[in-house]
Design an enzyme around this catalytic site. Structure first.
Site, PDB file in Angstrom:
ATOM      1  CG  ASP A  44       1.838 -24.967 -19.974  1.00 46.30           C
ATOM      2  OD1 ASP A  44       1.062 -25.019 -20.796  1.00 46.30           O
ATOM      3  OD2 ASP A  44       2.481 -25.948 -19.885  1.00 46.30           O
ATOM      4  CB  VAL A  82      -4.904 -30.583 -23.691  1.00 45.79           C
ATOM      5  CG1 VAL A  82      -5.822 -31.081 -22.710  1.00 45.79           C
ATOM      6  CG2 VAL A  82      -3.579 -30.955 -23.094  1.00 45.79           C
ATOM      7  CG  HIS A  84      -5.808 -24.914 -23.475  1.00 43.35           C
ATOM      8  ND1 HIS A  84      -6.291 -26.044 -24.034  1.00 43.35           N
ATOM      9  CD2 HIS A  84      -4.637 -24.790 -24.113  1.00 43.35           C
ATOM     10  CE1 HIS A  84      -5.440 -26.769 -24.962  1.00 43.35           C
ATOM     11  NE2 HIS A  84      -4.374 -25.867 -25.034  1.00 43.35           N
TER      12      HIS A  84
HETATM   13  P1  AMP Z   1      -1.779 -26.993 -26.346  1.00 48.44           P
HETATM   14  O1  AMP Z   1      -0.593 -27.580 -27.421  1.00 48.44           O
HETATM   15  O2  AMP Z   1      -2.394 -25.754 -26.903  1.00 48.44           O
HETATM   16  O3  AMP Z   1      -3.104 -28.045 -26.584  1.00 48.44           O
HETATM   17  O4  AMP Z   1      -1.377 -27.110 -25.215  1.00 48.44           O
HETATM   18  C1  AMP Z   1      -1.361 -27.861 -24.026  1.00 48.44           C
HETATM   19  C2  AMP Z   1      -0.595 -27.152 -22.922  1.00 48.44           C
HETATM   20  O5  AMP Z   1      -0.993 -28.019 -21.746  1.00 48.44           O
HETATM   21  C3  AMP Z   1       0.922 -27.506 -23.113  1.00 48.44           C
HETATM   22  O6  AMP Z   1       1.466 -25.932 -22.909  1.00 48.44           O
HETATM   23  C4  AMP Z   1       1.287 -28.230 -22.012  1.00 48.44           C
HETATM   24  O7  AMP Z   1       2.536 -27.812 -21.156  1.00 48.44           O
HETATM   25  C5  AMP Z   1       0.023 -28.035 -20.831  1.00 48.44           C
HETATM   26  N1  AMP Z   1      -0.096 -29.227 -20.085  1.00 48.44           N
HETATM   27  C6  AMP Z   1      -0.129 -30.398 -20.052  1.00 48.44           C
HETATM   28  N2  AMP Z   1      -0.367 -31.006 -18.942  1.00 48.44           N
HETATM   29  C7  AMP Z   1      -0.613 -30.295 -17.986  1.00 48.44           C
HETATM   30  C8  AMP Z   1      -0.930 -30.273 -16.698  1.00 48.44           C
HETATM   31  N3  AMP Z   1      -0.971 -31.661 -15.986  1.00 48.44           N
HETATM   32  N4  AMP Z   1      -0.806 -29.193 -15.856  1.00 48.44           N
HETATM   33  C9  AMP Z   1      -0.569 -27.880 -16.490  1.00 48.44           C
HETATM   34  N5  AMP Z   1      -0.376 -27.870 -17.979  1.00 48.44           N
HETATM   35  C10 AMP Z   1      -0.367 -29.043 -18.655  1.00 48.44           C
END
Ligand code: AMP
Length: 114
Positions: A29, A95, A99
C-alpha cells in the site's frame, strides 16, 4: 477506463509488487497504516464485494492462500494480522477494484472504534 489497480496489475504504473500470478497481484500500500500493509487484488477488475459471482470463488479463495503466504514471508504469521475488504461508502472503499488489505507487524488494536 481501467482502474488504478488494473494499471498496477498490467505494470503500467509503478508499485512495489510482492506477488503476481495468473489470478492475483499483491503490492505494498502506498500509504501504509501498519508496518506491513499489502493489497491483494484479483487481476480481473471486480468493482466491489457486491459484484462477486460464483465464477470468482476460486480467485477469491486464492486471495486467502496468497495472503497466508505473504504473511509468512513478511514474518508476521505467528503474531497475527488482519485481512480487510472495504465495500462502498460505509465501508470506506476508495478504489473500486476489489482488494484485500493484509495489515500487521504490530498490535492493531480493536477491530472497530466503539
Ligand atoms: P480502500 O479504502 O479499501 O479502497 O483502500 C484503497 C487503498 O489503496 C488505500 O489504502 C490506499 O492507500 C491504496 N492506494 C491508492 N493508490 C495506491 C497506489 N498507487 N499504490 C498502492 N496503493 C495505493
Amino acid at each position: 477506463m481501467p482502474t488504478l489497480f488494473e494499471k498496477i496489475v498490467a505494470r503500467e504504473i509503478p508499485a512495489d509488487i510482492v506477488h503476481q500470478d495468473d489470478r492475483v497481484t499483491a503490492f505494498r500500500d502506498i500509504q501504509p497504516r501498519a508496518p506491513v500493509h499489502v493489497l491483494i487484488v484479483p487481476n480481473k477488475p471486480i468493482p466491489t464485494a457486491n459484484d462477486v459471482v460464483a465464477a470468482d470463488e476460486a480467485t477469491l479463495g486464492h486471495m486467502f492462500t496468497v495472503a497466508r503466504d505473504i504473511a509468512r514471508q513478511e514474518g508476521i504469521a505467528a503474531d497475527g494480522y488482519r485481512l480487510i475488504v472495504n465495500c462502498n461508502e460505509h465501508g470506506g472503499q476508495e478504489v473500486f477494484h476489489l482488494h484485500m488489505h493484509l495489515v500487521g507487524g504490530a498490535p492493531l488494536g480493536p477491530m472497530l472504534r466503539g
